[in-house]
Scaffold this active site. Structure first.
Site, PDB file in Angstrom:
ATOM      1  N   PRO A  20      51.364  71.829  66.753  1.00 17.84           N
ATOM      2  CA  PRO A  20      49.983  71.972  66.260  1.00 17.84           C
ATOM      3  C   PRO A  20      49.224  70.667  66.341  1.00 17.84           C
ATOM      4  CG  PRO A  20      51.529  71.877  64.420  1.00 17.84           C
ATOM      5  CD  PRO A  20      52.361  71.951  65.674  1.00 17.84           C
ATOM      6  N   ASP A  21      47.892  70.778  66.509  1.00 20.41           N
ATOM      7  CA  ASP A  21      47.090  69.563  66.375  1.00 20.41           C
ATOM      8  C   ASP A  21      47.009  69.212  64.893  1.00 20.41           C
ATOM      9  OD1 ASP A  21      45.225  71.258  65.218  1.00 20.41           O
ATOM     10  OD2 ASP A  21      43.825  71.187  66.888  1.00 20.41           O
ATOM     11  N   PHE A  22      46.224  68.216  64.557  1.00 18.00           N
ATOM     12  CA  PHE A  22      46.223  67.756  63.173  1.00 18.00           C
ATOM     13  C   PHE A  22      45.171  68.433  62.312  1.00 18.00           C
ATOM     14  CE2 PHE A  22      48.681  64.486  65.180  1.00 18.00           C
ATOM     15  CZ  PHE A  22      49.558  64.068  64.207  1.00 18.00           C
ATOM     16  N   GLN A  93      47.330  59.387  71.860  1.00 21.02           N
ATOM     17  CA  GLN A  93      47.474  59.351  70.408  1.00 21.02           C
ATOM     18  C   GLN A  93      48.742  60.061  69.963  1.00 21.02           C
ATOM     19  OE1 GLN A  93      43.369  61.113  69.854  1.00 21.02           O
ATOM     20  NE2 GLN A  93      43.373  59.732  68.112  1.00 21.02           N
ATOM     21  N   ASN A  94      49.373  60.786  70.862  1.00 21.24           N
ATOM     22  CA  ASN A  94      50.460  61.684  70.491  1.00 21.24           C
ATOM     23  C   ASN A  94      51.786  60.944  70.353  1.00 21.24           C
ATOM     24  OD1 ASN A  94      48.493  63.636  70.723  1.00 21.24           O
ATOM     25  ND2 ASN A  94      49.100  64.238  72.787  1.00 21.24           N
ATOM     26  N   ASP A  96      54.680  62.700  70.627  1.00 24.38           N
ATOM     27  CA  ASP A  96      55.683  63.651  71.120  1.00 24.38           C
ATOM     28  C   ASP A  96      56.352  63.240  72.425  1.00 24.38           C
ATOM     29  OD1 ASP A  96      53.720  64.305  73.098  1.00 24.38           O
ATOM     30  OD2 ASP A  96      52.857  65.814  71.751  1.00 24.38           O
ATOM     31  N   HIS A 113      49.713  55.312  68.980  1.00 23.61           N
ATOM     32  CA  HIS A 113      50.176  55.548  67.608  1.00 23.61           C
ATOM     33  C   HIS A 113      51.694  55.590  67.518  1.00 23.61           C
ATOM     34  CE1 HIS A 113      45.994  57.477  66.744  1.00 23.61           C
ATOM     35  NE2 HIS A 113      45.956  56.159  66.815  1.00 23.61           N
ATOM     36  N   THR A 198      41.168  65.625  71.980  1.00 19.90           N
ATOM     37  CA  THR A 198      41.120  64.705  70.844  1.00 19.90           C
ATOM     38  C   THR A 198      39.841  64.897  70.046  1.00 19.90           C
ATOM     39  OG1 THR A 198      41.014  62.369  70.188  1.00 19.90           O
ATOM     40  CG2 THR A 198      40.213  62.915  72.395  1.00 19.90           C
TER      41      THR A 198
END
Length: 246
Positions: A20-22, A93-94, A96, A113, A198
């Site tokens: 999922p996104d944030f 930014q991920n 994963d 990040h 994003t």
């Protein structure tokens, strides 16, 4: 144009992989964290909360650990840019590491990040003090402990002299040194900027969209307009103050 492509990648690129996104209401990660008993959703990435109660983060880390999900077409597209020799850099930014799983070389990726590639023990110099990063700990040891259960994680923390966490950037932490070192030259050379998946809400990453030269094309691939792209659509100045009709 298009020989020095920079990609800015956000969580939306990984949604079709099952991550999922944030911030999407109802389906985003922060909405799903209600079952974790957090005082506020962002606490799962807060060092002060982590010092008091690391269990929610460890639970989430196990769910997000690389290898649980496959790259999406977006990640394979970035890999294709790299294979054709036109990818200057992918700033993601991920956490994963799906860019790497898709074949994007590590030297062409900047995990702004952080990610799960390494881990360190964190401890305070005095009771109640702020956590500071201490010794490196093999990230595979943390992975094994997470899969073995809470007692194994506690044993690893005790052996390591602090709370072990992968090198994911929490709120209040400095971004990786490599981010600040590569940004100036990369964005000076950029001749095409692709912004994908994003919300452009987190600084300093969000400010990167305004760093290329005024005449550099910028393409937003997103569910909604964000940042200075939204300003441009409303009839104001676009990125770097450019007229949206130019």
């Amino acid at each position: 144009c298009g020989e020095q492509v920079i990609v800015m990648l956000g969580a939306g690129a990984s949604v079709s992989a099952g991550i999922p996104d944030f911030r999407s209401p109802g389906t985003g990660l922060y909405s799903q964290l209600e079952s974790y008993g957090l005082p506020f959703p962002e606490a799962v990435f807060d060092l002060t909360f982590f010092a008091d109660n690391p269990r929610p983060f460890y639970r989430l880390a196990k769910e997000l650990w690389p290898g649980n999900h496959a790259p999406t077409p977006a990640h394979h597209f970035i890999s294709l840019l790299a294979a054709r020799g036109i990818l200057r850099r992918c700033y993601t930014q991920n956490i994963d590491s799906l860019e790497s799983a898709a074949g994007v070389p590590p030297e062409l990726t900047v995990a702004a990040h952080g990610n799960f590639d390494a881990a360190h023990a964190w401890s305070a110099s005095r009771p109640g003090g702020s956590l500071r990063r201490r010794q490196a700990v093999g990230v595979e040891r943390l992975r094994e402990a997470l899969w073995q259960g809470e007692e194994a994680v506690e044993a690893l923390n005790e052996e390591s002299g602090g709370l072990v966490k992968p090198d994911i950037v929490f709120f209040g932490e400095q971004l990786p040194e490599r981010f600040g070192r590569l940004v100036p030259a990369d964005f000076d050379a950029c001749d095409l900027l692709l912004v994908m998946g994003t919300s452009l809400q987190v600084q300093p990453f969000a400010s990167l969209v305004d760093m290329p030269a005024r005449d550099v094309p910028r393409l937003l691939i997103n569910r909604e307009l964000v940042g200075s792209f939204d300003i441009a659509d409303a009839g104001g100045a676009g990125p770097t103050g450019a007229d949206p009709l130019e």
